[in-house]
Design an enzyme around this catalytic site. Structure first.
Site, mmCIF file in Angstrom:
data_model
loop_
_atom_site.group_PDB
_atom_site.id
_atom_site.type_symbol
_atom_site.label_atom_id
_atom_site.label_comp_id
_atom_site.label_asym_id
_atom_site.label_seq_id
_atom_site.Cartn_x
_atom_site.Cartn_y
_atom_site.Cartn_z
ATOM 1 N N ARG A 35 0.844 -1.205 0.000
ATOM 2 C CA ARG A 35 0.000 0.000 0.000
ATOM 3 C C ARG A 35 0.873 1.247 0.000
ATOM 4 O O ARG A 35 1.877 1.329 0.717
ATOM 5 C CB ARG A 35 -0.936 -0.003 1.214
ATOM 6 C CG ARG A 35 -1.928 -1.144 1.152
ATOM 7 C CD ARG A 35 -3.032 -1.066 2.196
ATOM 8 N NE ARG A 35 -3.704 -2.348 2.280
ATOM 9 C CZ ARG A 35 -4.614 -2.798 1.411
ATOM 10 N NH1 ARG A 35 -5.002 -2.021 0.416
ATOM 11 N NH2 ARG A 35 -5.154 -3.999 1.547
ATOM 12 N N ASP A 36 0.448 2.221 -0.824
ATOM 13 C CA ASP A 36 1.171 3.490 -0.913
ATOM 14 C C ASP A 36 1.086 4.215 0.430
ATOM 15 O O ASP A 36 0.042 4.247 1.077
ATOM 16 C CB ASP A 36 0.573 4.348 -2.032
ATOM 17 C CG ASP A 36 1.491 5.470 -2.449
ATOM 18 O OD1 ASP A 36 2.034 5.410 -3.569
ATOM 19 O OD2 ASP A 36 1.678 6.416 -1.647
ATOM 20 N N ILE A 37 2.186 4.826 0.833
ATOM 21 C CA ILE A 37 2.247 5.513 2.119
ATOM 22 C C ILE A 37 1.399 6.786 2.127
ATOM 23 O O ILE A 37 0.998 7.265 3.187
ATOM 24 C CB ILE A 37 3.721 5.836 2.483
ATOM 25 C CG1 ILE A 37 3.900 6.031 3.966
ATOM 26 C CG2 ILE A 37 4.238 7.041 1.692
ATOM 27 C CD1 ILE A 37 5.352 6.059 4.411
ATOM 28 N N ASN A 93 4.250 6.145 -13.961
ATOM 29 C CA ASN A 93 4.869 7.444 -14.191
ATOM 30 C C ASN A 93 6.307 7.242 -14.651
ATOM 31 O O ASN A 93 7.007 6.363 -14.142
ATOM 32 C CB ASN A 93 4.849 8.284 -12.902
ATOM 33 C CG ASN A 93 3.444 8.642 -12.466
ATOM 34 O OD1 ASN A 93 2.581 8.917 -13.297
ATOM 35 N ND2 ASN A 93 3.183 8.621 -11.167
ATOM 36 N N GLU A 101 8.759 9.819 -8.867
ATOM 37 C CA GLU A 101 9.563 10.212 -7.700
ATOM 38 C C GLU A 101 10.550 9.118 -7.304
ATOM 39 O O GLU A 101 11.641 9.412 -6.827
ATOM 40 C CB GLU A 101 8.647 10.499 -6.500
ATOM 41 C CG GLU A 101 7.770 11.733 -6.676
ATOM 42 C CD GLU A 101 6.722 11.852 -5.574
ATOM 43 O OE1 GLU A 101 6.738 11.030 -4.634
ATOM 44 O OE2 GLU A 101 5.884 12.759 -5.683
ATOM 45 N N VAL A 102 10.131 7.871 -7.440
ATOM 46 C CA VAL A 102 10.975 6.747 -7.027
ATOM 47 C C VAL A 102 11.416 5.992 -8.279
ATOM 48 O O VAL A 102 10.577 5.503 -9.044
ATOM 49 C CB VAL A 102 10.229 5.809 -6.059
ATOM 50 C CG1 VAL A 102 11.144 4.655 -5.642
ATOM 51 C CG2 VAL A 102 9.735 6.571 -4.834
ATOM 52 N N HIS A 106 7.274 0.982 -11.011
ATOM 53 C CA HIS A 106 6.106 0.580 -10.235
ATOM 54 C C HIS A 106 4.835 0.918 -10.986
ATOM 55 O O HIS A 106 4.769 1.916 -11.703
ATOM 56 C CB HIS A 106 6.096 1.233 -8.848
ATOM 57 C CG HIS A 106 6.343 2.711 -8.858
ATOM 58 N ND1 HIS A 106 7.604 3.253 -8.999
ATOM 59 C CD2 HIS A 106 5.496 3.759 -8.754
ATOM 60 C CE1 HIS A 106 7.523 4.576 -8.970
ATOM 61 N NE2 HIS A 106 6.255 4.913 -8.836
ATOM 62 N N HIS A 108 0.989 1.907 -10.247
ATOM 63 C CA HIS A 108 0.011 2.322 -9.234
ATOM 64 C C HIS A 108 -1.329 1.657 -9.558
ATOM 65 O O HIS A 108 -1.820 1.772 -10.691
ATOM 66 C CB HIS A 108 -0.209 3.833 -9.278
ATOM 67 C CG HIS A 108 0.965 4.678 -8.908
ATOM 68 N ND1 HIS A 108 1.104 5.284 -7.674
ATOM 69 C CD2 HIS A 108 2.058 5.049 -9.626
ATOM 70 C CE1 HIS A 108 2.231 5.993 -7.651
ATOM 71 N NE2 HIS A 108 2.827 5.874 -8.818
HETATM 72 P P1 5GP Z 1 5.875 7.933 -8.338
HETATM 73 O O1 5GP Z 1 5.614 9.405 -8.149
HETATM 74 O O2 5GP Z 1 7.352 7.637 -8.394
HETATM 75 O O3 5GP Z 1 5.116 7.353 -9.515
HETATM 76 O O4 5GP Z 1 5.252 7.205 -7.086
HETATM 77 C C1 5GP Z 1 5.987 6.916 -5.940
HETATM 78 C C2 5GP Z 1 4.985 6.541 -4.875
HETATM 79 O O5 5GP Z 1 5.687 5.935 -3.818
HETATM 80 C C3 5GP Z 1 4.235 7.732 -4.294
HETATM 81 O O6 5GP Z 1 2.835 7.558 -4.501
HETATM 82 C C4 5GP Z 1 4.623 7.733 -2.812
HETATM 83 O O7 5GP Z 1 3.561 8.072 -1.962
HETATM 84 C C5 5GP Z 1 5.062 6.293 -2.607
HETATM 85 N N1 5GP Z 1 6.081 6.142 -1.582
HETATM 86 C C6 5GP Z 1 7.233 6.859 -1.430
HETATM 87 N N2 5GP Z 1 7.939 6.426 -0.378
HETATM 88 C C7 5GP Z 1 7.230 5.390 0.152
HETATM 89 C C8 5GP Z 1 7.452 4.532 1.287
HETATM 90 O O8 5GP Z 1 8.452 4.620 1.999
HETATM 91 N N3 5GP Z 1 6.503 3.587 1.537
HETATM 92 C C9 5GP Z 1 5.396 3.434 0.745
HETATM 93 N N4 5GP Z 1 4.515 2.467 1.080
HETATM 94 N N5 5GP Z 1 5.149 4.238 -0.317
HETATM 95 C C10 5GP Z 1 6.056 5.203 -0.611
#
Ligand code: 5GP
Length: 121
Positions: A35-37, A93, A101-102, A106, A108
Protein backbone atom coordinates in the site's frame (compact mmCIF):
# COMPACT_ATOMS: atom_id res chain seq x y z
CA UNK A 1 27.44 -6.46 -5.69
CA UNK A 2 24.49 -6.73 -3.31
CA UNK A 3 21.31 -4.83 -4.19
CA UNK A 4 21.79 -2.56 -1.18
CA UNK A 5 25.21 -1.52 -2.51
CA UNK A 6 23.79 -0.59 -5.89
CA UNK A 7 23.49 3.08 -6.79
CA UNK A 8 20.12 2.05 -8.23
CA UNK A 9 18.81 1.00 -4.81
CA UNK A 10 15.80 3.01 -3.60
CA UNK A 11 13.38 3.02 -0.69
CA UNK A 12 11.47 0.30 -2.58
CA UNK A 13 14.50 -2.00 -2.45
CA UNK A 14 14.47 -1.64 1.33
CA UNK A 15 10.75 -2.52 1.40
CA UNK A 16 11.32 -5.65 -0.73
CA UNK A 17 14.12 -6.77 1.60
CA UNK A 18 12.03 -6.04 4.71
CA UNK A 19 14.47 -3.40 5.95
CA UNK A 20 11.72 -0.81 6.38
CA UNK A 21 8.07 -1.51 7.16
CA UNK A 22 5.35 -1.52 4.54
CA UNK A 23 1.86 -2.95 4.26
CA UNK A 24 2.75 -5.72 1.82
CA UNK A 25 -0.35 -7.26 0.24
CA UNK A 26 1.40 -9.66 -2.14
CA UNK A 27 4.92 -10.97 -2.66
CA UNK A 28 6.45 -13.79 -4.69
CA UNK A 29 9.83 -14.48 -6.31
CA UNK A 30 9.55 -11.69 -8.86
CA UNK A 31 6.99 -9.12 -7.69
CA UNK A 32 6.03 -7.24 -4.51
CA UNK A 33 2.85 -5.20 -3.93
CA UNK A 34 2.28 -2.87 -0.99
CA UNK A 35 0.00 0.00 0.00
CA UNK A 36 1.17 3.49 -0.91
CA UNK A 37 2.25 5.51 2.12
CA UNK A 38 0.32 8.52 0.82
CA UNK A 39 -2.83 7.03 -0.73
CA UNK A 40 -4.56 9.07 -3.43
CA UNK A 41 -7.68 6.88 -3.38
CA UNK A 42 -9.32 4.38 -0.96
CA UNK A 43 -7.25 1.66 -2.64
CA UNK A 44 -3.74 2.69 -3.67
CA UNK A 45 -1.29 -0.16 -4.10
CA UNK A 46 2.12 -0.18 -5.78
CA UNK A 47 3.09 -3.27 -7.78
CA UNK A 48 6.85 -3.46 -8.31
CA UNK A 49 9.38 -5.93 -9.69
CA UNK A 50 11.76 -7.37 -7.09
CA UNK A 51 14.68 -6.54 -9.39
CA UNK A 52 15.60 -2.91 -9.92
CA UNK A 53 14.35 -1.51 -13.22
CA UNK A 54 14.56 2.29 -12.80
CA UNK A 55 11.97 3.37 -15.37
CA UNK A 56 9.63 1.86 -17.94
CA UNK A 57 12.07 2.88 -20.69
CA UNK A 58 14.69 0.59 -19.15
CA UNK A 59 12.73 -2.54 -19.98
CA UNK A 60 13.78 -4.98 -22.68
CA UNK A 61 12.05 -7.91 -24.33
CA UNK A 62 13.57 -10.11 -21.62
CA UNK A 63 11.35 -8.32 -19.08
CA UNK A 64 8.11 -9.13 -20.89
CA UNK A 65 7.14 -12.13 -18.69
CA UNK A 66 7.83 -10.01 -15.59
CA UNK A 67 5.80 -7.09 -16.91
CA UNK A 68 2.94 -9.42 -17.78
CA UNK A 69 3.07 -10.88 -14.28
CA UNK A 70 2.89 -7.39 -12.78
CA UNK A 71 -0.32 -6.80 -14.76
CA UNK A 72 -1.79 -10.12 -13.63
CA UNK A 73 -0.94 -9.37 -10.00
CA UNK A 74 -2.54 -5.92 -10.32
CA UNK A 75 -5.71 -7.43 -11.78
CA UNK A 76 -5.97 -10.10 -9.05
CA UNK A 77 -5.40 -7.45 -6.37
CA UNK A 78 -8.13 -5.28 -7.88
CA UNK A 79 -10.46 -8.26 -7.47
CA UNK A 80 -9.37 -9.11 -3.94
CA UNK A 81 -9.64 -5.43 -2.93
CA UNK A 82 -13.22 -5.38 -4.28
CA UNK A 83 -12.66 -2.64 -6.87
CA UNK A 84 -12.62 -4.68 -10.07
CA UNK A 85 -16.31 -4.47 -10.87
CA UNK A 86 -16.64 -0.69 -10.44
CA UNK A 87 -13.35 -0.11 -12.24
CA UNK A 88 -9.96 1.26 -11.36
CA UNK A 89 -6.84 2.80 -12.89
CA UNK A 90 -3.28 1.57 -13.44
CA UNK A 91 -0.61 4.27 -13.78
CA UNK A 92 3.10 4.11 -14.61
CA UNK A 93 4.87 7.44 -14.19
CA UNK A 94 8.12 7.94 -16.10
CA UNK A 95 10.82 10.48 -15.22
CA UNK A 96 10.38 14.23 -14.72
CA UNK A 97 7.38 15.12 -16.85
CA UNK A 98 5.65 11.89 -15.85
CA UNK A 99 6.00 12.82 -12.17
CA UNK A 100 8.13 9.82 -11.22
CA UNK A 101 9.56 10.21 -7.70
CA UNK A 102 10.98 6.75 -7.03
CA UNK A 103 13.29 5.31 -9.68
CA UNK A 104 12.26 1.70 -9.24
CA UNK A 105 9.57 0.79 -11.77
CA UNK A 106 6.11 0.58 -10.24
CA UNK A 107 2.49 0.33 -11.31
CA UNK A 108 0.01 2.32 -9.23
CA UNK A 109 -3.30 0.48 -8.69
CA UNK A 110 -5.90 3.09 -7.76
CA UNK A 111 -9.60 2.66 -7.09
CA UNK A 112 -12.46 2.66 -4.61
CA UNK A 113 -13.99 5.92 -5.86
CA UNK A 114 -14.62 7.61 -9.22
CA UNK A 115 -11.16 8.77 -10.27
CA UNK A 116 -12.20 11.66 -12.51
CA UNK A 117 -10.36 12.81 -15.62
CA UNK A 118 -7.12 11.07 -16.47
CA UNK A 119 -5.01 14.22 -16.06
CA UNK A 120 -5.34 16.96 -13.46
CA UNK A 121 -4.38 19.66 -15.95
P1 5GP B 1 5.87 7.93 -8.34
O1 5GP B 1 5.61 9.41 -8.15
O2 5GP B 1 7.35 7.64 -8.39
O3 5GP B 1 5.12 7.35 -9.51
O4 5GP B 1 5.25 7.21 -7.09
C1 5GP B 1 5.99 6.92 -5.94
C2 5GP B 1 4.98 6.54 -4.87
O5 5GP B 1 5.69 5.93 -3.82
C3 5GP B 1 4.23 7.73 -4.29
O6 5GP B 1 2.83 7.56 -4.50
C4 5GP B 1 4.62 7.73 -2.81
O7 5GP B 1 3.56 8.07 -1.96
C5 5GP B 1 5.06 6.29 -2.61
N1 5GP B 1 6.08 6.14 -1.58
C6 5GP B 1 7.23 6.86 -1.43
N2 5GP B 1 7.94 6.43 -0.38
C7 5GP B 1 7.23 5.39 0.15
C8 5GP B 1 7.45 4.53 1.29
O8 5GP B 1 8.45 4.62 2.00
N3 5GP B 1 6.50 3.59 1.54
C9 5GP B 1 5.40 3.43 0.75
N4 5GP B 1 4.51 2.47 1.08
N5 5GP B 1 5.15 4.24 -0.32
C10 5GP B 1 6.06 5.20 -0.61
Amino acid sequence: MNDEDSPQDTIFGKIIRGEIPADIVFQDDTVTAFRDISPQAPVHILVIPNQVIPTITDVTEAHEPLLGHMMTVAARLAESEGIAEDGFRLIVNCRDYGGQEVYHLHVHLLGGRPLGPMLAS
